[in-house]
Motif scaffolding. Structure first.
Motif, PDB file in Angstrom:
ATOM      1  N   LEU A 183       0.823  -1.207   0.000  1.00 15.70           N
ATOM      2  CA  LEU A 183       0.000   0.000   0.000  1.00 15.70           C
ATOM      3  C   LEU A 183       0.858   1.258   0.000  1.00 15.70           C
ATOM      4  CD1 LEU A 183      -2.852   1.212   0.181  1.00 15.70           C
ATOM      5  CD2 LEU A 183      -2.650   1.087   2.666  1.00 15.70           C
ATOM      6  N   LEU A 184       1.906   1.264   0.844  1.00 18.39           N
ATOM      7  CA  LEU A 184       2.801   2.413   0.888  1.00 18.39           C
ATOM      8  C   LEU A 184       3.498   2.619  -0.454  1.00 18.39           C
ATOM      9  CD1 LEU A 184       4.432   1.914   4.397  1.00 18.39           C
ATOM     10  CD2 LEU A 184       2.826   3.699   3.745  1.00 18.39           C
ATOM     11  N   ALA A 185       4.013   1.528  -1.022  1.00 16.32           N
ATOM     12  CA  ALA A 185       4.726   1.628  -2.297  1.00 16.32           C
ATOM     13  C   ALA A 185       3.802   2.087  -3.412  1.00 16.32           C
ATOM     14  CB  ALA A 185       5.350   0.277  -2.648  1.00 16.32           C
ATOM     15  N   SER A 186       2.572   1.595  -3.416  1.00 13.04           N
ATOM     16  CA  SER A 186       1.620   1.959  -4.461  1.00 13.04           C
ATOM     17  C   SER A 186       1.298   3.452  -4.419  1.00 13.04           C
ATOM     18  CB  SER A 186       0.330   1.159  -4.311  1.00 13.04           C
ATOM     19  OG  SER A 186       0.568  -0.221  -4.466  1.00 13.04           O
ATOM     20  N   ASN A 187       1.338   4.025  -3.229  1.00 14.25           N
ATOM     21  CA  ASN A 187       0.953   5.430  -3.089  1.00 14.25           C
ATOM     22  C   ASN A 187       2.122   6.398  -3.199  1.00 14.25           C
ATOM     23  OD1 ASN A 187      -2.092   5.875  -2.314  1.00 14.25           O
ATOM     24  ND2 ASN A 187      -1.466   3.971  -1.341  1.00 14.25           N
ATOM     25  N   LEU A 188       3.333   5.901  -3.395  1.00 19.33           N
ATOM     26  CA  LEU A 188       4.462   6.804  -3.588  1.00 19.33           C
ATOM     27  C   LEU A 188       4.212   7.715  -4.779  1.00 19.33           C
ATOM     28  CD1 LEU A 188       7.587   4.517  -3.036  1.00 19.33           C
ATOM     29  CD2 LEU A 188       6.827   6.400  -1.589  1.00 19.33           C
ATOM     30  N   GLY A 189       3.606   7.162  -5.820  1.00 20.91           N
ATOM     31  CA  GLY A 189       3.360   7.935  -7.023  1.00 20.91           C
ATOM     32  C   GLY A 189       2.296   8.998  -6.878  1.00 20.91           C
ATOM     33  N   ASN A 190       1.583   9.009  -5.754  1.00 24.99           N
ATOM     34  CA  ASN A 190       0.534   9.994  -5.556  1.00 24.99           C
ATOM     35  C   ASN A 190       1.042  11.260  -4.890  1.00 24.99           C
ATOM     36  OD1 ASN A 190      -1.434   8.296  -6.628  1.00 24.99           O
ATOM     37  ND2 ASN A 190      -1.807   7.321  -4.648  1.00 24.99           N
ATOM     38  N   PHE A 191       2.306  11.261  -4.449  1.00 25.15           N
ATOM     39  CA  PHE A 191       2.858  12.445  -3.815  1.00 25.15           C
ATOM     40  C   PHE A 191       3.406  13.361  -4.894  1.00 25.15           C
ATOM     41  CE2 PHE A 191       3.256   9.244  -0.448  1.00 25.15           C
ATOM     42  CZ  PHE A 191       2.534   9.889   0.531  1.00 25.15           C
ATOM     43  N   GLY A 192       2.808  14.525  -5.043  1.00 21.64           N
ATOM     44  CA  GLY A 192       3.251  15.443  -6.080  1.00 21.64           C
ATOM     45  C   GLY A 192       2.529  16.762  -5.960  1.00 21.64           C
ATOM     46  N   PRO A 193       2.649  17.625  -6.971  1.00 23.86           N
ATOM     47  CA  PRO A 193       2.045  18.943  -6.910  1.00 23.86           C
ATOM     48  C   PRO A 193       0.543  18.911  -6.688  1.00 23.86           C
ATOM     49  CG  PRO A 193       3.608  18.809  -8.710  1.00 23.86           C
ATOM     50  CD  PRO A 193       3.435  17.422  -8.182  1.00 23.86           C
ATOM     51  N   ASP A 194      -0.131  17.834  -7.123  1.00 22.38           N
ATOM     52  CA  ASP A 194      -1.576  17.741  -6.949  1.00 22.38           C
ATOM     53  C   ASP A 194      -1.947  16.799  -5.812  1.00 22.38           C
ATOM     54  OD1 ASP A 194      -1.958  19.403  -9.179  1.00 22.38           O
ATOM     55  OD2 ASP A 194      -1.695  17.704 -10.532  1.00 22.38           O
ATOM     56  N   GLY A 195      -1.018  16.589  -4.890  1.00 27.69           N
ATOM     57  CA  GLY A 195      -1.250  15.626  -3.833  1.00 27.69           C
ATOM     58  C   GLY A 195      -2.199  16.088  -2.748  1.00 27.69           C
ATOM     59  N   GLY A 196      -2.611  17.332  -2.753  1.00 24.06           N
ATOM     60  CA  GLY A 196      -3.544  17.791  -1.736  1.00 24.06           C
ATOM     61  C   GLY A 196      -3.666  19.298  -1.761  1.00 24.06           C
ATOM     62  N   ALA A 197      -4.534  19.817  -0.927  1.00 28.08           N
ATOM     63  CA  ALA A 197      -4.804  21.250  -0.933  1.00 28.08           C
ATOM     64  C   ALA A 197      -3.580  22.061  -0.532  1.00 28.08           C
ATOM     65  CB  ALA A 197      -5.973  21.563   0.016  1.00 28.08           C
ATOM     66  N   HIS A 198      -2.687  21.446   0.228  1.00 28.07           N
ATOM     67  CA  HIS A 198      -1.504  22.170   0.720  1.00 28.07           C
ATOM     68  C   HIS A 198      -0.225  21.572   0.141  1.00 28.07           C
ATOM     69  CE1 HIS A 198      -3.885  24.454   3.645  1.00 28.07           C
ATOM     70  NE2 HIS A 198      -4.572  23.338   3.765  1.00 28.07           N
ATOM     71  N   ALA A 199      -0.312  21.060  -1.095  1.00 29.67           N
ATOM     72  CA  ALA A 199       0.835  20.387  -1.703  1.00 29.67           C
ATOM     73  C   ALA A 199       2.019  21.315  -1.863  1.00 29.67           C
ATOM     74  CB  ALA A 199       0.438  19.803  -3.061  1.00 29.67           C
ATOM     75  N   ASP A 200       1.770  22.635  -2.073  1.00 24.61           N
ATOM     76  CA  ASP A 200       2.867  23.573  -2.292  1.00 24.61           C
ATOM     77  C   ASP A 200       3.195  24.366  -1.041  1.00 24.61           C
ATOM     78  OD1 ASP A 200       3.167  22.899  -4.977  1.00 24.61           O
ATOM     79  OD2 ASP A 200       1.494  24.188  -5.555  1.00 24.61           O
ATOM     80  N   TRP A 201       2.631  23.961   0.112  1.00 28.88           N
ATOM     81  CA  TRP A 201       2.753  24.745   1.342  1.00 28.88           C
ATOM     82  C   TRP A 201       4.199  24.980   1.728  1.00 28.88           C
ATOM     83  CZ3 TRP A 201       4.432  23.859   6.407  1.00 28.88           C
ATOM     84  CH2 TRP A 201       3.974  24.793   7.342  1.00 28.88           C
ATOM     85  N   GLN A 202       4.998  23.922   1.782  1.00 29.54           N
ATOM     86  CA  GLN A 202       6.361  24.090   2.267  1.00 29.54           C
ATOM     87  C   GLN A 202       7.261  24.736   1.237  1.00 29.54           C
ATOM     88  OE1 GLN A 202       7.104  20.052   3.713  1.00 29.54           O
ATOM     89  NE2 GLN A 202       7.407  20.931   5.719  1.00 29.54           N
ATOM     90  N   THR A 203       7.201  24.299  -0.024  1.00 33.39           N
ATOM     91  CA  THR A 203       8.134  24.827  -1.003  1.00 33.39           C
ATOM     92  C   THR A 203       7.887  26.288  -1.294  1.00 33.39           C
ATOM     93  OG1 THR A 203       6.678  23.969  -2.727  1.00 33.39           O
ATOM     94  CG2 THR A 203       8.571  22.624  -2.106  1.00 33.39           C
TER      95      THR A 203
END
Length: 300
Positions: A183-203
């Protein structure tokens, strides 16, 4: 698919947790279980410690993400300092983070500006003198691992401590660990610019360097193939060295086969003696970062 390096933080933590939980429970019932559990609890109860480590992701033999770091933590004072170098095999950036008082200060080598986030008073405090895995969690995980309790090996070390090891592959890996790892490995590809409402918060808000990693989005035949864990326990009963490697295979939507290897190597030291680094912002270029409602919860 391109992934921002900062989004990997949760994944790295989850991967490390998988390693440690698997090893923690699988060593139950062996002569090393009590020593390992005691060492983990000793570390979690230490007033302060230093963790110098490295976490690496490779895909089909190519390094796609690497983080070298030194973290100094003073639990009782609520202070921390971190220096890290994060790269994707082609580019790398250094960052510094300081948690001091009720603020966190960020600095990257991509900017001369120090960014300060005011945390305010924490909404909760940990009560009780003992830290460590809850008793109920220990019992549940032990039951889930079943026969793996007999697969760990423990040997006396020349330094008067112990070395505990667990090496699993293929059918030796229990279904529950395979499911979590897949499950963890499958979701690695979901982390990106569209990964959530605050995806660009830190950068964007913190000015941290934008390093992207080509981590695969595994969608078919995802399976944990191998788990290797090795832990060093010192004569002082602290866990002072932890290595781990997990191998996951699968294919992406295009049918491309991937062999993802996640490796970690931690050296733990300075128990009850570590003093986190601090930063004096006098005379430096400082930008105050406002915390938005609904932002990341880690500030407490």
């Amino acid at each position: 698919m391109k992934k921002k390096w900062w989004m990997m933080g949760g994944t790295l933590g989850a991967g490390a947790a998988l390693f440690l939980v698997s090893g923690f429970s699988a060593m139950a019932g062996t002569s090393g279980y009590d020593a390992y559990k005691s060492a983990v609890k000793m570390n979690m109860q230490a007033a302060s410690m230093t963790n110098q480590g490295e976490i690496t992701f490779t895909d089909n033999g190519k390094e796609v993400l690497n983080a070298d770091f030194v973290a100094k933590i003073a639990r009782e004072q609520g202070a921390m300092s971190l220096t890290a170098k994060i790269g994707n095999g082609d580019a790398a950036h250094a960052i510094q983070v300081f948690k001091q008082g009720d603020e966190v200060v960020f600095k990257s080598d991509a900017s001369d500006t120090y960014r300060k986030l005011e945390l305010g008073a924490a909404k909760w405090r940990h009560h009780g003198s003992e830290s460590g895995p809850p008793k109920r969690l220990e019992t549940v995980v032990d039951a889930l691992m079943g026969h793996l309790k007999d697969r760990a090996t423990v040997q006396d070390a020349p330094n008067g401590g112990e070395n505990a090891s667990l090496h699993l592959s293929g059918s030796q890996i229990p279904a529950v660990v395979n499911t979590i790892g897949s499950l963890l490995a499958s979701n690695l590809g979901n982390f990106g610019p569209d990964g959530g409402a605050h995806a660009d918060w830190q950068t964007e808000a913190h000015g941290l360097p934008d390093i992207k990693a080509d981590l695969p989005h595994l969608t078919k035949d995802v399976q944990v193939r191998q788990i290797d864990l090795d832990a060093g326990i010192g004569a002082d009963h602290y866990l002072n060295h932890q290595t781990g490697e997990i191998v996951v295979t699968g294919t992406d939507d295009a049918g491309q086969a991937h062999r993802l290897v996640i490796s970690l190597d931690f050296n733990l030291s300075g128990f009850n003696q570590t003093v986190p680094d601090t930063i004096d912002l006098t005379g430096k270029q400082v930008e105050v970062v406002k915390r938005e409602a609904g932002g990341p919860p880690w500030h407490h």
